[in-house]
Design an enzyme around this catalytic site. Sequence first.
Site, PDB file in Angstrom:
ATOM      1  CG  ASP A 272      -1.822   1.025   1.177  1.00 62.71           C
ATOM      2  OD1 ASP A 272      -1.705   2.267   0.827  1.00 62.71           O
ATOM      3  OD2 ASP A 272      -2.960   0.930   1.986  1.00 62.71           O
ATOM      4  CD  GLU A 383      -1.310   0.502   9.541  1.00 67.28           C
ATOM      5  OE1 GLU A 383      -2.452   0.740  10.401  1.00 67.28           O
ATOM      6  OE2 GLU A 383      -1.405  -0.232   8.795  1.00 67.28           O
ATOM      7  CD  GLU A 392      -7.200  -4.342  12.541  1.00 63.97           C
ATOM      8  OE1 GLU A 392      -6.113  -4.336  13.119  1.00 63.97           O
ATOM      9  OE2 GLU A 392      -7.194  -4.086  11.190  1.00 63.97           O
ATOM     10  CG  HIS A 549      -4.545  -1.632   3.249  1.00 66.67           C
ATOM     11  ND1 HIS A 549      -3.940  -0.917   3.848  1.00 66.67           N
ATOM     12  CD2 HIS A 549      -5.291  -2.603   4.483  1.00 66.67           C
ATOM     13  CE1 HIS A 549      -3.698  -0.933   4.781  1.00 66.67           C
ATOM     14  NE2 HIS A 549      -4.242  -1.871   5.432  1.00 66.67           N
TER      15      HIS A 549
END
Length: 627
Positions: A272, A383, A392, A549
């Site tokens: 990415d 990240e 998440e 992404h």
Amino acid sequence: MDQLTKYLDKEIPNVENFEREEEEEEEEEDDADEDQEDGQDDWDDWNADEEEGEEAFDSNFLCLFCNSKYNDCNVLFNHCNSVHYFDFHSIRKDLGLDFYGSFKIINYVRSQVAENRCWSCGLSCQSNLDLQHHLHKILNLNDIKALWDDDKYLKPFKQNDPLLYSFAEDEEDDDETTRENLPFHANQNQKNGMEDCTSASHGYLNAASSLEAKIENTVETTKTLELKYDVQEDNQLKIARQIFDRNDIKNANENYFGSYGSFGIHREMLSDKVRMEAYMKAILENPSLFQNAAVMDVGCGTGILSLFAAKAGASRVIAVEASEKMAAVATQIVEDNGLWRNRKQTRECGVSSGIIEVVHGMVEELDKSIEIQPHSVDVLLSEWMGYCLLYETMLSSVLFARDRWLKPGGAILPDTATILVAGFGVGGTSLPFWENVYGFRMSCVGKELVKDAAKAPIVDIVDANDLVTSPAILHTFDLATMRLDEVDFTARTELEPNLHNPSNNSNSVEVEASWCHGVVLWFETGFTSRFCKESPAVLSTSPYTPKTHWSQTILTFGEPIAVASRKSVTNISAPVGSHACPAIKLHLRLSIARAPEHRSIDISLETTGIAGDGRKRHWPVQLFTLR
Ligand code: SAH
């Protein structure tokens, strides 16, 4: 209290209350404005009707620890066991708790949870969510059984708590005759899982006749509740059921970290370009930040950010990774690049060799693996962003690491995260595709897909040309200062129709209406000049910039809303949002909160259209779960 607690404390809004309103009452507008002025972006006004009904009796079995509700107490106790380590049935059995003992422990636990205190070890947490994260298995029940051995816990902590009437059923199970004499039969209610509640109320009557009146009340209200269930089935219970259907948090973590053990994901992330360029710029082009710095990389994956940090001049990088496989892979990669820091050797000779040490484990448990001084890290790198930024829920791990290991004034990269929103037109849906498939009409498929899309978010790329409103900022997080409980938020914003939207198909000066089919969410993270003084950077996942992404997150309306600029002619007899009376503005109220299902997020969306003549129209609140 935090937004999540607000969210948890309230019922999911009753969709029925949000029937279309053609004419706008002044009063409502005033209320909304007041709310805004007070900064009370809460859910109160969603629940007015619910709360009236609740006074009589709370229909659902409310979890002892979170706001999940179930219509079957066994399902609830399963949930408490698998998610919160509270195994009611085992505790009862192991301690031989009788009816009163069971009654007391439930009231005791509720009283502790209300104060964010752990029922077994007494630890005080800052919020309900912290408490939920803290809850743990009990080593020796006998050590703690005295905690609720007090008659004050015979008093129901929660008014009309149906859970208190549920477990007596076990003792009465054989007494079918008595059960049949109840005004309400178990099988009458089976559909809605009310069996336990009503039959158990019988047990309760035997056990504590002083509360008879309440039980009668329960039975009386059951019918009303049955109706309510049908309405709520589609929203609140669905969310609650998912928790039961899904695995517990441990399994969710295992699945989650397991999924990061697949190289495909890492390849996708490393490929990415937008993502990589932003991180490279922030790390490699800010030498004053990284030179001789102690860096922690939360969730190092392949170790790429740690490698950049080492290249940028960091003196020590602690790369933490919870996936066992990726921790091993990162170790190999670091070794292969000559950057491995041997902890043992370093300790023994006092001279450090190598830069990066990879530590396997969750960052929350780092203390178990290495000795690291609190507040000793200069730069915290991660990240952590998921779809729609917050999917998440890795952000909580980063904040945990920040609070524990970052030096006061230390840098966190990225240091800002902003969620943005815009309205999209028909091009953002699958309708055009199905309209003409090799010359045949398959629009029925498109319509069905759009109907489904109004219930679940879609992660996909939206072309900037398909946006029919200007973008707006929904919410910004300051990662250097935000608290964990601020991860859940409610925000209001306003969308204005695009004047120069190519999909209007209009060359005339008079702008015609476009159909807005929903809203698209995306995020940007900033590596701002606060820490990246030489070279600030931005990582944008917007429809206007090259795709990433993360794509975008699409929330589709139940039905499209016509929007147009102020110039458009308004037919005052037509409903707001129709082609004859397009909305000149869309007000959004959008909440994002961590879902009870670990690592998922719940999104609620309320849309109001404002006509040129000031009339308003509210559309029913929509609930989405990203999982
Ligand atoms: N930093 C890498 C990987 C990012 S993906 C890169 O930029 O390419 C996020 C990684 O964080 C995953 O490998 C995941 O397993 C890990 N992770 C998530 N939560 C974590 C936690 N609480 N502690 C340690 N690692 C975690």
